[in-house]
Scaffold this motif. Structure first.
Motif, mmCIF file in Angstrom:
data_model
loop_
_atom_site.group_PDB
_atom_site.id
_atom_site.type_symbol
_atom_site.label_atom_id
_atom_site.label_comp_id
_atom_site.label_asym_id
_atom_site.label_seq_id
_atom_site.Cartn_x
_atom_site.Cartn_y
_atom_site.Cartn_z
ATOM 1 N N THR A 1 -14.544 -14.801 -1.006
ATOM 2 C CA THR A 1 -13.865 -15.093 -2.271
ATOM 3 C C THR A 1 -12.606 -14.257 -2.395
ATOM 4 O OG1 THR A 1 -15.944 -15.665 -3.384
ATOM 5 C CG2 THR A 1 -14.098 -15.045 -4.787
ATOM 6 N N LEU A 2 -12.688 -13.001 -1.991
ATOM 7 C CA LEU A 2 -11.530 -12.110 -2.068
ATOM 8 C C LEU A 2 -10.406 -12.604 -1.166
ATOM 9 C CD1 LEU A 2 -11.697 -8.264 -2.179
ATOM 10 C CD2 LEU A 2 -10.087 -9.359 -0.649
ATOM 11 N N PHE A 3 -10.739 -12.940 0.089
ATOM 12 C CA PHE A 3 -9.700 -13.350 1.033
ATOM 13 C C PHE A 3 -9.137 -14.733 0.714
ATOM 14 C CE2 PHE A 3 -12.245 -10.529 4.066
ATOM 15 C CZ PHE A 3 -11.479 -9.414 3.743
ATOM 16 N N CYS A 4 -9.863 -15.514 -0.064
ATOM 17 C CA CYS A 4 -9.375 -16.838 -0.479
ATOM 18 C C CYS A 4 -8.639 -16.783 -1.814
ATOM 19 C CB CYS A 4 -10.537 -17.833 -0.578
ATOM 20 S SG CYS A 4 -11.309 -18.251 1.003
ATOM 21 N N SER A 5 -8.454 -15.604 -2.354
ATOM 22 C CA SER A 5 -7.822 -15.438 -3.660
ATOM 23 C C SER A 5 -6.344 -15.122 -3.512
ATOM 24 C CB SER A 5 -8.508 -14.315 -4.439
ATOM 25 O OG SER A 5 -9.861 -14.632 -4.702
ATOM 26 N N SER A 6 -5.551 -15.689 -4.399
ATOM 27 C CA SER A 6 -4.113 -15.443 -4.333
ATOM 28 C C SER A 6 -3.786 -13.983 -4.620
ATOM 29 C CB SER A 6 -3.389 -16.348 -5.330
ATOM 30 O OG SER A 6 -3.839 -16.113 -6.655
ATOM 31 N N GLU A 7 -4.623 -13.295 -5.422
ATOM 32 C CA GLU A 7 -4.347 -11.894 -5.731
ATOM 33 C C GLU A 7 -4.340 -11.024 -4.477
ATOM 34 O OE1 GLU A 7 -6.702 -13.424 -9.374
ATOM 35 O OE2 GLU A 7 -6.585 -13.795 -7.213
ATOM 36 N N PHE A 8 -5.224 -11.331 -3.521
ATOM 37 C CA PHE A 8 -5.241 -10.561 -2.275
ATOM 38 C C PHE A 8 -3.911 -10.701 -1.552
ATOM 39 C CE2 PHE A 8 -5.829 -10.603 2.369
ATOM 40 C CZ PHE A 8 -6.269 -9.302 2.566
ATOM 41 N N TRP A 9 -3.412 -11.908 -1.439
ATOM 42 C CA TRP A 9 -2.193 -12.150 -0.673
ATOM 43 C C TRP A 9 -0.946 -11.749 -1.451
ATOM 44 C CZ3 TRP A 9 -3.070 -13.013 4.261
ATOM 45 C CH2 TRP A 9 -4.343 -13.490 4.619
ATOM 46 N N ALA A 10 -1.066 -11.618 -2.762
ATOM 47 C CA ALA A 10 0.079 -11.202 -3.581
ATOM 48 C C ALA A 10 0.237 -9.693 -3.631
ATOM 49 C CB ALA A 10 -0.073 -11.741 -5.005
ATOM 50 N N GLY A 11 -0.760 -8.963 -3.121
ATOM 51 C CA GLY A 11 -0.763 -7.506 -3.254
ATOM 52 C C GLY A 11 -0.138 -6.768 -2.090
ATOM 53 N N VAL A 12 0.845 -7.353 -1.434
ATOM 54 C CA VAL A 12 1.477 -6.713 -0.273
ATOM 55 C C VAL A 12 2.043 -5.348 -0.680
ATOM 56 C CG1 VAL A 12 3.344 -6.876 1.414
ATOM 57 C CG2 VAL A 12 2.026 -8.919 0.803
ATOM 58 N N GLY A 13 1.714 -4.325 0.102
ATOM 59 C CA GLY A 13 2.287 -3.006 -0.104
ATOM 60 C C GLY A 13 1.734 -2.240 -1.281
ATOM 61 N N GLN A 14 0.638 -2.702 -1.884
ATOM 62 C CA GLN A 14 0.118 -2.051 -3.083
ATOM 63 C C GLN A 14 -1.009 -1.057 -2.802
ATOM 64 O OE1 GLN A 14 1.848 -2.613 -6.092
ATOM 65 N NE2 GLN A 14 3.084 -3.423 -4.423
ATOM 66 N N LYS A 15 -1.234 -0.726 -1.552
ATOM 67 C CA LYS A 15 -2.199 0.315 -1.201
ATOM 68 C C LYS A 15 -1.522 1.319 -0.266
ATOM 69 C CE LYS A 15 -5.903 0.711 -2.062
ATOM 70 N NZ LYS A 15 -6.582 1.411 -3.183
ATOM 71 N N VAL A 16 -1.783 2.597 -0.512
ATOM 72 C CA VAL A 16 -1.241 3.668 0.320
ATOM 73 C C VAL A 16 -2.370 4.257 1.158
ATOM 74 C CG1 VAL A 16 -0.056 5.894 0.332
ATOM 75 C CG2 VAL A 16 0.512 4.186 -1.402
ATOM 76 N N ARG A 17 -2.100 4.478 2.427
ATOM 77 C CA ARG A 17 -3.122 5.040 3.303
ATOM 78 C C ARG A 17 -3.478 6.457 2.881
ATOM 79 N NH1 ARG A 17 -0.253 2.345 8.472
ATOM 80 N NH2 ARG A 17 -1.665 0.561 8.692
ATOM 81 N N ARG A 18 -4.763 6.723 2.822
ATOM 82 C CA ARG A 18 -5.232 8.079 2.590
ATOM 83 C C ARG A 18 -5.067 8.877 3.893
ATOM 84 N NH1 ARG A 18 -11.060 6.591 0.115
ATOM 85 N NH2 ARG A 18 -10.965 5.195 1.919
ATOM 86 N N PRO A 19 -5.193 10.198 3.839
ATOM 87 C CA PRO A 19 -4.893 10.995 5.051
ATOM 88 C C PRO A 19 -5.653 10.554 6.293
ATOM 89 C CG PRO A 19 -5.070 12.428 3.151
ATOM 90 C CD PRO A 19 -5.458 11.057 2.672
ATOM 91 N N MET A 20 -6.949 10.295 6.172
ATOM 92 C CA MET A 20 -7.731 9.852 7.320
ATOM 93 C C MET A 20 -7.202 8.531 7.852
ATOM 94 S SD MET A 20 -11.804 8.874 7.388
ATOM 95 C CE MET A 20 -11.566 7.309 6.524
ATOM 96 N N GLU A 21 -6.878 7.610 6.955
ATOM 97 C CA GLU A 21 -6.402 6.293 7.360
ATOM 98 C C GLU A 21 -5.037 6.379 8.030
ATOM 99 O OE1 GLU A 21 -8.697 4.310 3.532
ATOM 100 O OE2 GLU A 21 -6.534 4.569 3.512
ATOM 101 N N TYR A 22 -4.202 7.283 7.545
ATOM 102 C CA TYR A 22 -2.889 7.468 8.175
ATOM 103 C C TYR A 22 -3.053 7.936 9.617
ATOM 104 C CZ TYR A 22 1.676 9.440 9.289
ATOM 105 O OH TYR A 22 2.862 9.742 9.919
ATOM 106 N N LEU A 23 -3.941 8.880 9.835
ATOM 107 C CA LEU A 23 -4.101 9.421 11.180
ATOM 108 C C LEU A 23 -4.703 8.379 12.119
ATOM 109 C CD1 LEU A 23 -3.687 11.902 12.899
ATOM 110 C CD2 LEU A 23 -5.959 12.706 12.222
ATOM 111 N N VAL A 24 -5.726 7.659 11.668
ATOM 112 C CA VAL A 24 -6.335 6.619 12.501
ATOM 113 C C VAL A 24 -5.308 5.536 12.821
ATOM 114 C CG1 VAL A 24 -8.074 4.796 12.566
ATOM 115 C CG2 VAL A 24 -8.680 7.063 11.708
ATOM 116 N N ALA A 25 -4.542 5.112 11.822
ATOM 117 C CA ALA A 25 -3.527 4.082 12.053
ATOM 118 C C ALA A 25 -2.486 4.550 13.058
ATOM 119 C CB ALA A 25 -2.856 3.708 10.730
#
Length: 691
Positions: free
Chosen positions: A508-532
């Motif tokens: 349901t989330l991936f089929c929702s327009s809100e998911f695709w409209a939210g480009v750039g609205q999350k910032v990587r936390r420190p762990m996520e930055y390092l893994v990425a």
């Protein structure tokens, strides 16, 4: 935290929550040296937390910070400046600004390119002190629903809604109440609708929010559903199509293990059962083995190299939602089993089944002192967190009598000889009523008593407030720090309709327009930055040909994972690292730490340079197959390789300033010797900080 009776300390196999103080999110390291495997924790307390102040209070009535210091890297990219940092907390080990002839100092360019605002001090470290409350007295025997007031304190009176007298506020909500949070709310995606499939939703959705990221749906999907974009990942999504790729990710058992996962056999304690860990305690101590840390090492490996990326993202989500710290006193024996038998077993399955399993697992029973709770000395810890953190949420409608009755109902569950046991002689017998759940609970027979407890756990796991709480948390994880109510409501409806099954909610989330409209609205936390960073640089789990393992008893792979683990501890976030049962916050303003960010940049430089030979690194001059001959074109090509898009003219000029060259300057594959500095600068850009 819960009202509780704290019994005398028992032998080490039956230890309760006793986690280490969490390292500062400012990135200055963990001050605690871990005790040898199997030793009792040195801390004198046993569970309980101090009252957590609302982070908003420290900013009330204060003027905006002076325009100095590193800049904001939020969803809109560069923005407002940060408060001044204390002496000694600047840019460690970055290149010197004082080279003769340099027009733009590297340090200044890096700050301008990727700085951040320390809006919330620390953001992750919670003070912990014991909070011991009065004993129950004068219980209405045989009926926990009686109206006699027998519990509560002046700080938390009986019968009051916990949200009005709670001892700590729900993290994401409190952080988003800050000035920074209010600013982010204004840039959140608006309400939308559900489409027939993810690809259809992506095609029909127009991105209107302000963001520095390219509005590419494939890159957006890759950033949100994995721990970082790689060229191979983008190629897979393009080849299979978004719908088929998501379906495959939701069926992870059919995906082949990666080389990094196969090498997890080199972490010996991860193959041992709880009983084997208990039996081999002395041997493991002699080997300086740390099973709970090896579990974190293994989790990091999967985040970096597993092809089952959405599954690993959901494992991380549940490890924050249904949180049991890795480092609690007893985690060395029980935490890996909890990871395998509770979280990973149900991560894409049924949350009610996960919560039932968790409430019968020694790790949770010890962590929250449920093993100590008996009918004549009731401990409320687990009963309260089941309601406040693991199901309906702090504003889910329960009151203090509900907590008390749940705690009475759950008595009898414990741990003996490393295994879950039910002790009928310690189980309270009598009618209970909790949030609309009513049960006679009139038998101490293990089957009947446990069935009553399981029925209650299932009830709260499928409660409408739980559906909303899970939906809000998932939308915060995958969409934005302030997800639209329209999406949360639809996800909650899907959760309820499917009785807590998670795959339908994700679809349901991936089929929702809100998911695709939210480009750039999350910032990587420190762990996520390092893994990425490890992922985008294509680090391989095999040791470098230059590596000399010497006489180490641990393999290069195991040592390399521990190095990443230790670096994450310095950054203030690592898998299952939060010591308290609320897990890590998942909103940007909780992690606006300049120290952690700068430490992450320096680590990116270490990875690019390939100094640690425990893994194999791609030389920075080989990241682009055919490097252009001019500096400007080379930066464009390298940006496409590392962050999937070209940078703005201003950002590109800042990066050229790091190298001290102009757009038209002729360069070789090494960027005339500055390739490591240039690549690191790109990895400090907002485009790499965002997910």
């Amino acid at each position: 935290m819960a009202d509780q009776n704290v019994p005398p300390r028992r032998p080490r196999d039956d230890r309760g929550w006793d986690g280490h103080q969490h390292p500062s999110a400012d990135g200055y390291g963990d001050p605690h040296t871990p005790a040898p495997y199997g030793y009792d924790s040195p801390h004198p307390y046993q569970g309980g937390y101090a009252e957590q102040a609302d982070p908003r209070e420290q900013y009330a009535g204060q003027p905006a910070p002076a325009p100095r210091g590193p800049q904001w890297v939020g969803p809109e990219g560069l923005g407002r400046p940060a408060p001044a940092r204390p002496a000694g907390t600047g840019l460690p080990t970055l290149d010197d600004d004082n080279e003769p002839g340099r027009k733009v100092g590297r340090r200044k360019a890096m700050v301008a390119l990727g700085g951040t605002a320390a809006v919330v001090a620390g953001g992750a470290a919670l003070a912990m002190t014991p909070q011991i409350r009065g004993l129950f007295a004068d219980e209405a025997a045989g009926d926990a629903t009686g109206s006699t007031v027998t519990d509560g304190t002046a700080a938390r009176p009986s019968g009051q809604q916990p949200s009005t007298v709670r001892t700590y506020t729900e993290q994401n909500e409190s952080y988003m109440g800050s000035r920074a949070g209010e600013a982010l709310k204004k840039n959140a995606p608006a309400g939308g609708r559900t489409f027939s499939g993810p690809a259809a939703a992506a095609a029909a959705t127009k991105v209107t929010v302000k963001t520095v990221l390219a509005k590419d749906p494939i890159l957006h999907l890759a950033r949100r559903t994995t721990f970082g974009v790689t060229p191979a990942l983008v190629a897979d999504i393009k080849r299979d199509g978004m719908d088929a790729w998501i379906r495959a990710q939701l069926d992870p058992e059919k995906l082949e293990p990666s080389k990094g996962e196969l090498k997890l056999a080199e972490l010996p304690t991860q193959k041992l059962s709880v009983q084997q860990l208990r039996d081999q305690r002395d041997k493991l101590n002699d080997q300086d083995a740390q099973p709970e840390r090896e579990m974190v090492d293994a989790t990091i490996a999967r985040q970096i190299w597993s092809k089952r990326q959405l599954f690993e993202v959901m494992v991380d989500f549940w490890n924050d939602f249904l949180h049991v710290a890795a480092d609690f006193d007893g985690g060395e024996v029980y935490r890996n089993s909890f990871d395998q038998d509770v979280v990973r077993k149900h991560a894409l399955g049924s949350y009610p089944e996960m919560l039932v399993a968790a409430n019968k697992h020694p790790a949770l029973l010890i962590y929250l002192n449920q093993k100590d709770s008996r009918k004549d000395a009731i401990n409320e810890n687990l009963a309260r967190e089941n309601l406040e953190l693991y199901s309906v949420g702090v504003d889910g409608g329960y009151k203090e009598p509900d907590v008390r009755q749940a705690a009475m109902l759950q008595t009898g569950r414990g741990v003996q000889d490393g295994k879950y046991v039910f002790r009928p002689e310690q189980h309270y017998v009598g009618k209970v009523k909790i949030l609309g759940f009513t049960h006679a609970n009139n038998s101490a027979d293990p089957k009947k008593a446990e069935a009553a407890i399981d029925a209650y756990i299932t009830y709260i796991a499928t409660h409408p407030s739980t559906a909303k709480y899970v939906a809000q948390s998932l939308a915060t994880r995958f969409v934005s720090d302030t997800p639209p109510k329209s999406l949360v409501d639809r996800l909650a409806k899907t959760y309820t309709t499917n009785k807590g099954m998670i795959k339908p909610v994700l679809m349901t989330l991936f089929c929702s327009s809100e998911f695709w409209a939210g480009v750039g609205q999350k910032v990587r936390r420190p762990m996520e930055y390092l893994v990425a960073t490890y992922r985008t640089l294509g680090v391989s789990p095999e040791a470098s040909p230059k590596h000399n393992n010497g006489d180490s008893k641990r393999t290069a792979y195991a040592r390399g994972l521990r190095q990443i683990h230790d670096k994450m501890r310095e950054l203030g976030q690592y898998p299952m690292g939060q010591p308290t049962p609320d897990g890590y916050p998942d909103v940007y303003v909780a992690w606006t730490s300049a120290g952690a960010m700068l430490n992450g940049w320096n680590e990116a430089g270490e990875i690019l340079a390939g100094y640690r030979t425990t893994f194999t690194y791609t030389a920075p001059e080989k990241l682009v197959a055919k490097p252009p001959a001019t500096a400007g074109a080379y930066v464009d090509a390298l940006s496409l390789r590392l962050v999937g898009q070209k940078l703005s003219t201003r950002e590109k000029n800042l990066i050229l300033g790091v190298a001290g060259v102009a757009t038209t300057t002729k360069v070789d594959a090494t960027f005339n010797g500055a390739i490591t500095a240039v690549a690191r600068a790109i990895l400090a850009s907002p485009q790499h900080h965002l997910r």
